[in-house]
Motif scaffolding. Structure first.
Motif, PDB file in Angstrom:
ATOM      1  N   GLY A 161       0.778  -1.228   0.000  1.00 10.71           N
ATOM      2  CA  GLY A 161       0.000   0.000   0.000  1.00 10.71           C
ATOM      3  C   GLY A 161       0.810   1.279   0.000  1.00 10.71           C
ATOM      4  O   GLY A 161       0.328   2.324   0.453  1.00 10.71           O
ATOM      5  N   PHE A 162       2.035   1.248  -0.545  1.00 12.92           N
ATOM      6  CA  PHE A 162       2.901   2.417  -0.513  1.00 12.92           C
ATOM      7  C   PHE A 162       2.779   3.306  -1.753  1.00 12.92           C
ATOM      8  O   PHE A 162       3.563   4.245  -1.909  1.00 12.92           O
ATOM      9  N   ILE A 163       1.846   3.027  -2.644  1.00 11.81           N
ATOM     10  CA  ILE A 163       1.809   3.746  -3.910  1.00 11.81           C
ATOM     11  C   ILE A 163       1.669   5.259  -3.703  1.00 11.81           C
ATOM     12  O   ILE A 163       2.331   6.061  -4.375  1.00 11.81           O
ATOM     13  N   GLU A 164       0.808   5.697  -2.776  1.00 12.64           N
ATOM     14  CA  GLU A 164       0.625   7.132  -2.575  1.00 12.64           C
ATOM     15  C   GLU A 164       1.886   7.782  -2.018  1.00 12.64           C
ATOM     16  O   GLU A 164       2.237   8.911  -2.399  1.00 12.64           O
ATOM     17  N   ASP A 165       2.566   7.088  -1.121  1.00 14.33           N
ATOM     18  CA  ASP A 165       3.826   7.623  -0.593  1.00 14.33           C
ATOM     19  C   ASP A 165       4.853   7.758  -1.711  1.00 14.33           C
ATOM     20  O   ASP A 165       5.579   8.769  -1.782  1.00 14.33           O
ATOM     21  N   ILE A 166       4.914   6.747  -2.580  1.00 20.40           N
ATOM     22  CA  ILE A 166       5.866   6.786  -3.695  1.00 20.40           C
ATOM     23  C   ILE A 166       5.555   7.970  -4.615  1.00 20.40           C
ATOM     24  O   ILE A 166       6.456   8.695  -5.042  1.00 20.40           O
ATOM     25  N   GLU A 167       4.279   8.166  -4.899  1.00 26.87           N
ATOM     26  CA  GLU A 167       3.883   9.277  -5.773  1.00 26.87           C
ATOM     27  C   GLU A 167       4.317  10.617  -5.180  1.00 26.87           C
ATOM     28  O   GLU A 167       4.842  11.491  -5.885  1.00 26.87           O
ATOM     29  N   ARG A 168       4.094  10.797  -3.894  1.00 28.48           N
ATOM     30  CA  ARG A 168       4.419  12.078  -3.259  1.00 28.48           C
ATOM     31  C   ARG A 168       5.933  12.266  -3.139  1.00 28.48           C
ATOM     32  O   ARG A 168       6.420  13.404  -3.161  1.00 28.48           O
ATOM     33  N   ILE A 169       6.674  11.178  -3.026  1.00 28.22           N
ATOM     34  CA  ILE A 169       8.138  11.285  -3.007  1.00 28.22           C
ATOM     35  C   ILE A 169       8.639  11.729  -4.377  1.00 28.22           C
ATOM     36  O   ILE A 169       9.503  12.607  -4.495  1.00 28.22           O
ATOM     37  N   PHE A 170       8.085  11.146  -5.444  1.00 29.59           N
ATOM     38  CA  PHE A 170       8.530  11.505  -6.794  1.00 29.59           C
ATOM     39  C   PHE A 170       8.199  12.962  -7.134  1.00 29.59           C
ATOM     40  O   PHE A 170       8.881  13.578  -7.959  1.00 29.59           O
ATOM     41  N   GLU A 171       7.181  13.501  -6.498  1.00 29.22           N
ATOM     42  CA  GLU A 171       6.866  14.916  -6.729  1.00 29.22           C
ATOM     43  C   GLU A 171       7.996  15.826  -6.268  1.00 29.22           C
ATOM     44  O   GLU A 171       8.119  16.959  -6.737  1.00 29.22           O
ATOM     45  N   ARG A 172       8.814  15.342  -5.355  1.00 28.87           N
ATOM     46  CA  ARG A 172       9.899  16.144  -4.788  1.00 28.87           C
ATOM     47  C   ARG A 172      11.233  15.892  -5.480  1.00 28.87           C
ATOM     48  O   ARG A 172      12.254  16.496  -5.104  1.00 28.87           O
ATOM     49  N   ILE A 173      11.274  14.983  -6.434  1.00 28.61           N
ATOM     50  CA  ILE A 173      12.522  14.624  -7.108  1.00 28.61           C
ATOM     51  C   ILE A 173      12.542  15.281  -8.495  1.00 28.61           C
ATOM     52  O   ILE A 173      11.529  15.272  -9.198  1.00 28.61           O
ATOM     53  N   PRO A 174      13.662  15.843  -8.925  1.00 24.37           N
ATOM     54  CA  PRO A 174      13.734  16.477 -10.245  1.00 24.37           C
ATOM     55  C   PRO A 174      13.331  15.518 -11.369  1.00 24.37           C
ATOM     56  O   PRO A 174      13.608  14.317 -11.310  1.00 24.37           O
ATOM     57  N   ALA A 175      12.709  16.068 -12.387  1.00 25.11           N
ATOM     58  CA  ALA A 175      12.278  15.256 -13.528  1.00 25.11           C
ATOM     59  C   ALA A 175      13.468  14.719 -14.305  1.00 25.11           C
ATOM     60  O   ALA A 175      13.397  13.633 -14.902  1.00 25.11           O
ATOM     61  N   GLU A 176      14.554  15.484 -14.321  1.00 23.34           N
ATOM     62  CA  GLU A 176      15.763  15.039 -15.008  1.00 23.34           C
ATOM     63  C   GLU A 176      16.545  14.110 -14.077  1.00 23.34           C
ATOM     64  O   GLU A 176      17.274  14.565 -13.197  1.00 23.34           O
ATOM     65  N   ARG A 177      16.356  12.851 -14.262  1.00 20.02           N
ATOM     66  CA  ARG A 177      16.987  11.862 -13.384  1.00 20.02           C
ATOM     67  C   ARG A 177      17.064  10.535 -14.130  1.00 20.02           C
ATOM     68  O   ARG A 177      16.425  10.337 -15.166  1.00 20.02           O
ATOM     69  N   GLN A 178      17.824   9.604 -13.563  1.00 18.41           N
ATOM     70  CA  GLN A 178      17.842   8.218 -14.039  1.00 18.41           C
ATOM     71  C   GLN A 178      17.055   7.390 -13.039  1.00 18.41           C
ATOM     72  O   GLN A 178      17.260   7.494 -11.826  1.00 18.41           O
ATOM     73  N   THR A 179      16.127   6.567 -13.551  1.00 19.00           N
ATOM     74  CA  THR A 179      15.266   5.780 -12.668  1.00 19.00           C
ATOM     75  C   THR A 179      15.379   4.313 -13.049  1.00 19.00           C
ATOM     76  O   THR A 179      15.340   3.954 -14.221  1.00 19.00           O
ATOM     77  N   MET A 180      15.495   3.489 -12.031  1.00 19.13           N
ATOM     78  CA  MET A 180      15.551   2.035 -12.264  1.00 19.13           C
ATOM     79  C   MET A 180      14.596   1.349 -11.305  1.00 19.13           C
ATOM     80  O   MET A 180      14.452   1.749 -10.145  1.00 19.13           O
ATOM     81  N   LEU A 181      13.952   0.320 -11.789  1.00 18.77           N
ATOM     82  CA  LEU A 181      12.937  -0.406 -11.018  1.00 18.77           C
ATOM     83  C   LEU A 181      13.283  -1.886 -11.053  1.00 18.77           C
ATOM     84  O   LEU A 181      13.502  -2.454 -12.140  1.00 18.77           O
ATOM     85  N   PHE A 182      13.343  -2.502  -9.889  1.00 16.56           N
ATOM     86  CA  PHE A 182      13.606  -3.937  -9.786  1.00 16.56           C
ATOM     87  C   PHE A 182      12.442  -4.603  -9.066  1.00 16.56           C
ATOM     88  O   PHE A 182      11.923  -4.082  -8.077  1.00 16.56           O
ATOM     89  N   SER A 183      12.035  -5.755  -9.586  1.00 17.45           N
ATOM     90  CA  SER A 183      10.875  -6.439  -9.025  1.00 17.45           C
ATOM     91  C   SER A 183      10.984  -7.927  -9.329  1.00 17.45           C
ATOM     92  O   SER A 183      11.481  -8.322 -10.387  1.00 17.45           O
ATOM     93  N   ALA A 184      10.528  -8.756  -8.365  1.00 18.89           N
ATOM     94  CA  ALA A 184      10.537 -10.201  -8.595  1.00 18.89           C
ATOM     95  C   ALA A 184       9.500 -10.589  -9.637  1.00 18.89           C
ATOM     96  O   ALA A 184       9.686 -11.538 -10.406  1.00 18.89           O
ATOM     97  N   THR A 185       8.394  -9.850  -9.658  1.00 17.57           N
ATOM     98  CA  THR A 185       7.338 -10.095 -10.648  1.00 17.57           C
ATOM     99  C   THR A 185       6.994  -8.765 -11.305  1.00 17.57           C
ATOM    100  O   THR A 185       7.011  -7.713 -10.665  1.00 17.57           O
ATOM    101  N   ILE A 186       6.659  -8.823 -12.586  1.00 22.75           N
ATOM    102  CA  ILE A 186       6.273  -7.616 -13.318  1.00 22.75           C
ATOM    103  C   ILE A 186       4.771  -7.688 -13.572  1.00 22.75           C
ATOM    104  O   ILE A 186       4.310  -8.137 -14.622  1.00 22.75           O
ATOM    105  N   SER A 187       4.002  -7.290 -12.565  1.00 21.56           N
ATOM    106  CA  SER A 187       2.550  -7.307 -12.668  1.00 21.56           C
ATOM    107  C   SER A 187       2.077  -6.068 -13.425  1.00 21.56           C
ATOM    108  O   SER A 187       2.863  -5.176 -13.768  1.00 21.56           O
TER     109      SER A 187
END
Length: 551
Positions: A161-187
């Motif tokens: 249930g962390f999706i809203e926290d993640i969204e609000r964190i990304f609002e504070r991070i510059p758009a010009e960035r490198q982003t990587m996502l790791f997951s055991a499953t890609i739902s």
């Protein structure tokens, strides 16, 4: 395809560090991901624990850090404090020669301590979404300088249930960035997340056929919860243990179990977060030197424990996360040696067993505990073997003199031998063979069916339908109330995830959960009530703090 870490063009200090840590050659996920990340691409990585994914994203992140800047340059989000600590420890080790400061931020730590750490400066911050957002909103955590973001175990963060926290964190991070996502499953939810925050990402997928080593024999025993210590001591009687590492769920549990084993004649010491660094070093030194053979530890305390000759790993408490099982088991069977991993399962743990087997693609062997007669026979066989060794050596001159004196006093040789053997077996009184109640297989199968994940029909059941979460019928259940309900658009899974995560309990211990309009009722076993209420104020569902009280 790069065959050494030097081939990637990483900073020389990083190459030297991984060599000193014993990383001979890159794993498949590292061979594919590192060049892409060094080129600045966003990336989606599907990889399980044990594939080397932390180094796969960690080394490129550290390569791009400027140690001279006193600002946060990289941010890693992790679903649990245990994973945050683990990732931070790894990055700290990798970046030590470059003097890169790494800071872990998670719930349960003092806010004041974290404020001070942030003021001292950190180039890389690793944390859980809830605590990161709290610190950012309070002005203690400045994310405006972040240039690299990692979402580790994205599927777990979404399920908690962390999706809203993640969204609000990304609002504070510059758009010009490198982003990587790791997951055991890609739902689909993970894909949606990647579409929102990653720019034309590359995709890498590495799924090993078997995550646990082929040199590790893995088996489990079905026992009642109250018989676990008795079961463990029976196994200690029959196994040839050079060194053992026993995992339990809580810090309190480590001390209790170590004391219980020692009282039964099996010397053991606890390794947990309550130990000072000096005390921890002393315990580990005694363990490495063979002065103690048994360590009882939590997962967090065992991190960083690098010993190759552990003969046995015991799961006294099965972990909630199957990937934690992989970490635990991987501590034996190293450097080409054979290892043994043993798990004690109760009836409600079978669903976890299936998840472990699904993840590792390996079926654990079910075994039967040794009987009292088998243990007594084994003790006698060992005694006879030792006697025969000493008889062959012929080094019992002084003992013969005692025997002759007793015979001159009129005692029979067989009586003298029997009395001597009784004295020699005196230590066995410290190791009582405690009775164990049989576990009913039909009860086990019944609980297995109840512990199965809800079907699609269950997931859409009416809001007033009570859903049973594998209660233990042998315990009295107490209703607790949360101040959140159907009107807040939550589901049973959100309640279970929050209570289990923040209170550190097995979700299978919860009973019925009833969603009402503005509150939720949860049945819990009486022994857990105090533990759950003690964490009141820490529970979160999404971005909301949830209060818990007796109903």
């Amino acid at each position: 395809m790069p065959t050494t870490f030097a081939d990637f063009g990483l900073h020389p200090d990083l190459v030297q560090t991984v060599a000193e840590l014993g990383f001979a050659e890159p794993t498949p996920i590292q061979q594919t991901a590192i060049p892409l990340l060094l080129s600045g691409r966003d990336l989606i990585g599907q990889a399980q624990t044990g594939t080397g994914k932390t180094a796969a994203f960690g080394l490129p992140v550290l390569h791009g850090i400027n140690p001279a800047l006193r600002e946060i340059q990289a941010l890693v989000l992790a679903p649990t404090r245990e994973l945050a600590i683990q990732v931070a420890d790894s990055l700290d080790r990798y970046g030590r020669q470059r003097n890169i400061s790494v800071l872990a931020l998670y719930g349960g730590q003092s806010y004041l301590q974290q404020y001070r750490s942030l003021r001292q400066g950190a180039a890389v911050v690793v944390g859980t979404p809830g605590r990161l957002l709290d610190l950012a909103e309070n002005g203690a955590l400045n994310l405006a300088t972040v240039r690299t973001v990692v979402l580790d175990e994205a599927d777990e963060m979404l399920s908690m249930g962390f999706i809203e926290d993640i969204e609000r964190i990304f609002e504070r991070i510059p758009a010009e960035r490198q982003t990587m996502l790791f997951s055991a499953t890609i739902s689909k939810r993970v894909q949606d997340l990647s579409h929102r925050y990653l720019r034309t990402p590359e995709s890498v997928s590495v799924t090993p056929k078997q995550l646990t080593g082929t040199t590790i024999a893995q088996r489990y025993y079905l026992v009642n919860q109250q018989d676990k210590v008795a079961a463990l001591t029976r196994l200690f009687e029959m196994e040839t243990i050079d060194s053992a590492l026993i995992f339990v769920r809580t810090r309190l549990g480590t001390g209790e179990l170590a004391n219980q084993l020692t009282a039964r004649g099996f010397s053991a010491e606890a390794l947990n977060g309550d130990l000072s660094q000096e005390a921890r070093i002393q315990v580990l030194t005694r363990y490495r030197n063979g002065q103690i053979k048994v360590l009882v530890a939590t997962d967090v305390a065992a991190r960083g424990l690098d010993i190759d000759d552990i003969s046995h790993v015991f799961n006294f408490d099965l972990p909630d996360d199957p990937e934690v099982y992989v970490h635990r088991v991987g501590r034996t069977g190293r450097a080409g040696r054979n290892g043994i991993a043993i798990s004690l399962l109760t009836a409600k743990d079978r669903w976890q067993l299936r998840r472990i087997e699904d993840l590792t693609h390996f079926r654990l062997e079910k075994a039967e505990l040794p009987s009292i007669q088998q243990i007594e026979n084994h003790r006698q066989a060992l005694l006879m073997e030792q006697l025969e060794v000493w008889i062959r050596r012929g080094r019992c001159r002084r003992e013969r003199e005692v025997v002759e004196m007793l015979m001159q006093a009129g005692h029979q040789p067989e009586d003298i031998a029997a009395a001597a053997l009784k004295l020699a077996r005196g230590d066995e009184k410290k190791r009582p063979i405690e009775p164990i109640m049989p576990i009913k297989e039909e009860q086990f199968r019944s609980r297995e069916r109840k512990s199965a994940r809800p079907s699609s029909r269950d997931a859409h059941a009416g809001p007033t339908s009570p859903i049973r979460r594998r209660p233990d019928r042998d315990q009295d259940m107490v209703p607790l109330k949360l101040d959140i309900g159907r009107a807040d658009s939550i589901g049973v899974n959100h309640v279970v995830a929050s209570l289990a995560h923040y209170a550190g309990i097995n979700s299978g211990q919860l009973g019925k959960i009833r969603l009402e309009a503005h509150h939720t009722l949860v049945d819990v076993p009486e022994p857990l009530v105090g533990r759950l209420l003690a964490k009141n104020g820490a529970y979160r569902i999404g971005r909301r703090t949830v209060n818990l009280e007796r109903a």
